[in-house]
Design a protein around this motif. Structure first.
Motif, PDB file in Angstrom:
ATOM      1  N   ILE A 261       1.314  -0.658  -0.075  1.00 41.87           N
ATOM      2  CA  ILE A 261      -0.187   0.309   0.144  1.00 41.87           C
ATOM      3  C   ILE A 261       0.794   1.005  -0.115  1.00 41.87           C
ATOM      4  O   ILE A 261       0.918   2.249  -1.177  1.00 41.87           O
ATOM      5  N   GLU A 262       2.469   1.584   0.788  1.00 39.48           N
ATOM      6  CA  GLU A 262       3.283   2.557   0.928  1.00 39.48           C
ATOM      7  C   GLU A 262       3.518   2.040  -0.851  1.00 39.48           C
ATOM      8  O   GLU A 262       3.137   3.862  -0.743  1.00 39.48           O
ATOM      9  N   ASN A 263       4.056   1.726  -1.320  1.00 40.94           N
ATOM     10  CA  ASN A 263       4.462   1.611  -2.731  1.00 40.94           C
ATOM     11  C   ASN A 263       3.461   1.690  -3.759  1.00 40.94           C
ATOM     12  O   ASN A 263       3.878   3.030  -4.640  1.00 40.94           O
ATOM     13  N   ALA A 264       2.425   1.664  -3.495  1.00 46.18           N
ATOM     14  CA  ALA A 264       1.370   1.894  -4.502  1.00 46.18           C
ATOM     15  C   ALA A 264       0.694   3.521  -4.363  1.00 46.18           C
ATOM     16  O   ALA A 264       0.937   4.107  -5.104  1.00 46.18           O
ATOM     17  N   LYS A 265       1.087   3.887  -2.910  1.00 47.08           N
ATOM     18  CA  LYS A 265       0.536   5.714  -2.632  1.00 47.08           C
ATOM     19  C   LYS A 265       1.531   6.664  -3.093  1.00 47.08           C
ATOM     20  O   LYS A 265       1.122   7.261  -3.662  1.00 47.08           O
ATOM     21  N   ALA A 266       2.256   6.250  -3.236  1.00 51.26           N
ATOM     22  CA  ALA A 266       3.967   6.400  -3.828  1.00 51.26           C
ATOM     23  C   ALA A 266       4.008   6.570  -5.307  1.00 51.26           C
ATOM     24  O   ALA A 266       3.846   7.462  -5.892  1.00 51.26           O
ATOM     25  N   PHE A 267       3.701   5.353  -5.925  1.00 51.44           N
ATOM     26  CA  PHE A 267       3.778   5.431  -7.608  1.00 51.44           C
ATOM     27  C   PHE A 267       1.878   6.572  -7.603  1.00 51.44           C
ATOM     28  O   PHE A 267       2.425   6.742  -9.179  1.00 51.44           O
ATOM     29  N   ILE A 268       1.047   6.473  -6.651  1.00 52.78           N
ATOM     30  CA  ILE A 268       0.343   7.089  -7.757  1.00 52.78           C
ATOM     31  C   ILE A 268       0.329   8.617  -7.563  1.00 52.78           C
ATOM     32  O   ILE A 268      -0.069   9.592  -7.969  1.00 52.78           O
ATOM     33  N   ALA A 269       1.106   8.462  -6.358  1.00 54.42           N
ATOM     34  CA  ALA A 269       1.279  10.129  -5.900  1.00 54.42           C
ATOM     35  C   ALA A 269       2.186  11.019  -6.878  1.00 54.42           C
ATOM     36  O   ALA A 269       2.399  12.450  -7.441  1.00 54.42           O
ATOM     37  N   ALA A 270       2.793  10.132  -7.596  1.00 47.57           N
ATOM     38  CA  ALA A 270       3.869  10.674  -8.374  1.00 47.57           C
ATOM     39  C   ALA A 270       3.209  10.762 -10.006  1.00 47.57           C
ATOM     40  O   ALA A 270       4.307  10.950 -11.013  1.00 47.57           O
ATOM     41  N   GLY A 271       2.358  10.521  -9.867  1.00 46.86           N
ATOM     42  CA  GLY A 271       1.189  10.037 -11.589  1.00 46.86           C
ATOM     43  C   GLY A 271       1.565   8.797 -11.866  1.00 46.86           C
ATOM     44  O   GLY A 271       0.683   9.081 -13.080  1.00 46.86           O
ATOM     45  N   GLY A 272       1.163   7.476 -11.338  1.00 44.62           N
ATOM     46  CA  GLY A 272       1.679   6.534 -12.336  1.00 44.62           C
ATOM     47  C   GLY A 272       0.449   5.877 -11.762  1.00 44.62           C
ATOM     48  O   GLY A 272      -0.605   5.998 -11.541  1.00 44.62           O
ATOM     49  N   LYS A 273      -0.085   5.161 -13.593  1.00 43.01           N
ATOM     50  CA  LYS A 273      -1.661   4.776 -13.164  1.00 43.01           C
ATOM     51  C   LYS A 273      -1.342   3.174 -13.248  1.00 43.01           C
ATOM     52  O   LYS A 273      -0.426   2.221 -13.394  1.00 43.01           O
ATOM     53  N   ALA A 274      -2.009   2.871 -12.012  1.00 41.61           N
ATOM     54  CA  ALA A 274      -2.286   1.355 -11.361  1.00 41.61           C
ATOM     55  C   ALA A 274      -4.250   1.068 -11.697  1.00 41.61           C
ATOM     56  O   ALA A 274      -4.512   1.772 -11.245  1.00 41.61           O
ATOM     57  N   ARG A 275      -3.360  -0.575 -11.868  1.00 43.26           N
ATOM     58  CA  ARG A 275      -4.699  -0.985 -11.240  1.00 43.26           C
ATOM     59  C   ARG A 275      -3.843  -2.893 -10.273  1.00 43.26           C
ATOM     60  O   ARG A 275      -3.523  -2.817 -10.069  1.00 43.26           O
ATOM     61  N   ALA A 276      -5.143  -2.679 -10.293  1.00 39.21           N
ATOM     62  CA  ALA A 276      -5.153  -3.970  -8.592  1.00 39.21           C
ATOM     63  C   ALA A 276      -6.012  -4.862  -9.471  1.00 39.21           C
ATOM     64  O   ALA A 276      -7.151  -4.652  -9.705  1.00 39.21           O
ATOM     65  N   ASP A 277      -5.101  -6.368  -9.570  1.00 41.27           N
ATOM     66  CA  ASP A 277      -6.016  -7.639  -9.821  1.00 41.27           C
ATOM     67  C   ASP A 277      -6.417  -8.183  -8.057  1.00 41.27           C
ATOM     68  O   ASP A 277      -5.076  -8.515  -7.778  1.00 41.27           O
ATOM     69  N   SER A 278      -7.597  -8.769  -7.627  1.00 44.23           N
ATOM     70  CA  SER A 278      -7.632  -9.093  -6.560  1.00 44.23           C
ATOM     71  C   SER A 278      -8.345 -10.604  -6.600  1.00 44.23           C
ATOM     72  O   SER A 278      -9.571 -10.782  -6.691  1.00 44.23           O
ATOM     73  N   ILE A 279      -7.456 -11.508  -6.076  1.00 43.59           N
ATOM     74  CA  ILE A 279      -8.037 -12.990  -6.366  1.00 43.59           C
ATOM     75  C   ILE A 279      -8.634 -13.327  -5.352  1.00 43.59           C
ATOM     76  O   ILE A 279      -8.653 -12.881  -3.563  1.00 43.59           O
ATOM     77  N   VAL A 280     -10.125 -13.564  -5.257  1.00 51.97           N
ATOM     78  CA  VAL A 280     -11.758 -13.658  -4.039  1.00 51.97           C
ATOM     79  C   VAL A 280     -11.274 -14.825  -3.246  1.00 51.97           C
ATOM     80  O   VAL A 280     -11.462 -16.754  -4.792  1.00 51.97           O
ATOM     81  N   PHE A 281     -11.352 -15.287  -2.469  1.00 55.22           N
ATOM     82  CA  PHE A 281     -10.950 -16.994  -2.051  1.00 55.22           C
ATOM     83  C   PHE A 281     -12.248 -16.998  -0.658  1.00 55.22           C
ATOM     84  O   PHE A 281     -13.336 -15.446  -0.613  1.00 55.22           O
TER      85      PHE A 281
END
Length: 368
Positions: free
Chosen positions: A147-167
């Motif tokens: 989550i820390e890495n995602a926040k840093a990437f997005i805040a710097a202008g990066g485009k992010a997608r999440a893939d979440s496997i549901v169990f």
């Protein structure tokens, strides 16, 4: 009609087969435990990449994504540098993507990656729940670090997608997770189930000593649950039925329609990741008729590679190798004349109809 090498537009790039995680359904390890013997722990360096892929070739690409069969791209030392080189030398409309568990690297590294990817790229984060459930599947990853890495990437202008496997263990909060991630700035969140249970009700998760620590179960909520299709393996292995499937399969090879190649971290080029993964995997799980079918699939991949050959970039570049390969005619032979089971499994559009009598307009099932 495919014409090599000019028509190749997509590359599935496995930068490394290294991974710090131990996802129990990954072919890299034994049910989340010890690594399998075919894992080599190698990676592609920037200098290798430059020598393998001339700029003239990169200029024709439309899609390059780092995912792979066994490794996480972030374990490759030159991951960012390779994608910077791709960003600089591919067309403006070329799409770049990195698929990762994202539990590595510093905040500064992620901020730099956002600048590298610019408007051409996206990072796909594997996030399988909140802190209390995520690591039940993504073993040895740190949810807070992700989550820390995602926040840093997005805040710097990066485009992010999440893939979440549901169990079953994370299904009750899956929608909440989606809203949480969208709130962080993820552009999309893809909630999905997996077909990798292969009919196993309680999927074992083991440690490196082979001792089962707990079990995974498929989701039970109807909106996440995949229909369980039980394949009668005893019937399929019978020569008459098996030959009927092979002879009547309609194979539309995605390596041709997608105009894609798969490159492994040792510099070997295959038509697709499924053939590469099956060819590499010389350890077959299962028993009885299931074992027979898995072994046939593995052997068919070896037969495919014996006929078509993989390309070794360590002694030449991709333009030269594709020009010399004769892949077009060889792949056609393996998908129309001497059909290979691995191609039937991966790219036959009527496999369910042949195996179970399900109409061919329905989504086909990977039967092993």
């Amino acid at each position: 009609m495919m014409t090599y090498p000019n028509n190749i537009t997509d590359i599935h790039l496995e930068l490394t087969d290294k991974c710090q995680a131990a996802c129990p359904m990954c072919a890299r390890n034994w049910y989340g435990g010890a690594d399998r013997p075919y894992v080599k722990n190698v990676e592609i360096t920037l200098e290798q990449f430059k020598s393998w892929f001339p700029i003239d070739f990169l200029k024709q690409l439309k899609n390059v994504y780092a995912c792979g069969n066994l490794g996480d791209p972030l374990l490759a030392k030159d991951c960012a540098e390779i994608f910077e080189y791709l960003s600089d030398h591919t067309p403006d409309d070329c799409r770049l993507a990195i698929h990762t568990n994202a539990s590595l690297r510093s905040k500064a590294w992620w901020e730099n990656l956002a600048g590298i990817m610019r408007n051409k790229g996206i990072v796909v984060f594997a996030i399988d729940g909140f802190e209390d459930t995520h690591s039940l599947y993504r073993k040895h990853t740190d949810w807070n670090k992700i989550i820390e890495n995602a926040k840093a990437f997005i805040a710097a202008g990066g485009k992010a997608r999440a893939d979440s496997i549901v169990f079953k263990h994370n299904q009750d909060r899956a929608d909440e997770l989606k809203e949480f991630l969208l709130g962080l700035g993820f552009e999309t969140v893809n909630l999905k189930s997996t077909q990798r249970f292969h009919g196993i009700e309680n999927y074992p998760v083991k440690n490196k000593d082979g001792i089962t620590e707990y079990y995974l179960q498929a989701p039970t909520l109807s909106k996440f649950a995949e229909p369980i299709i039980k394949i009668n393996m005893d019937r399929i292995v019978k020569p008459k039925v098996y030959n009927h499937i092979i002879n009547n399969a309609t194979i539309v090879p995605e390596c041709m329609t997608k105009k894609e190649i798969y490159v492994d971290p040792a510099g070997h080029v295959f038509p697709c990741c499924q053939i590469a993964g099956t060819y590499t995997n010389d350890v077959i799980d299962g028993e009885g008729s299931e074992y027979v079918m898995r072994d046939r699939i593995r052997q068919s991949a070896k037969d495919f590679v014996d006929h078509v050959k993989y390309l070794d970039l360590n002694n030449s570049n991709i333009l030269t190798k594709l020009t010399e390969s004769g892949w077009q005619e060889k792949i056609t032979h393996c998908t129309t004349v001497d059909k290979k089971l691995v191609c039937v499994k991966a790219c036959s559009k009527n496999i369910r109809e042949l195996v179970e009598g399900v109409p061919s307009d329905k989504e086909y099932v990977k039967f092993a």
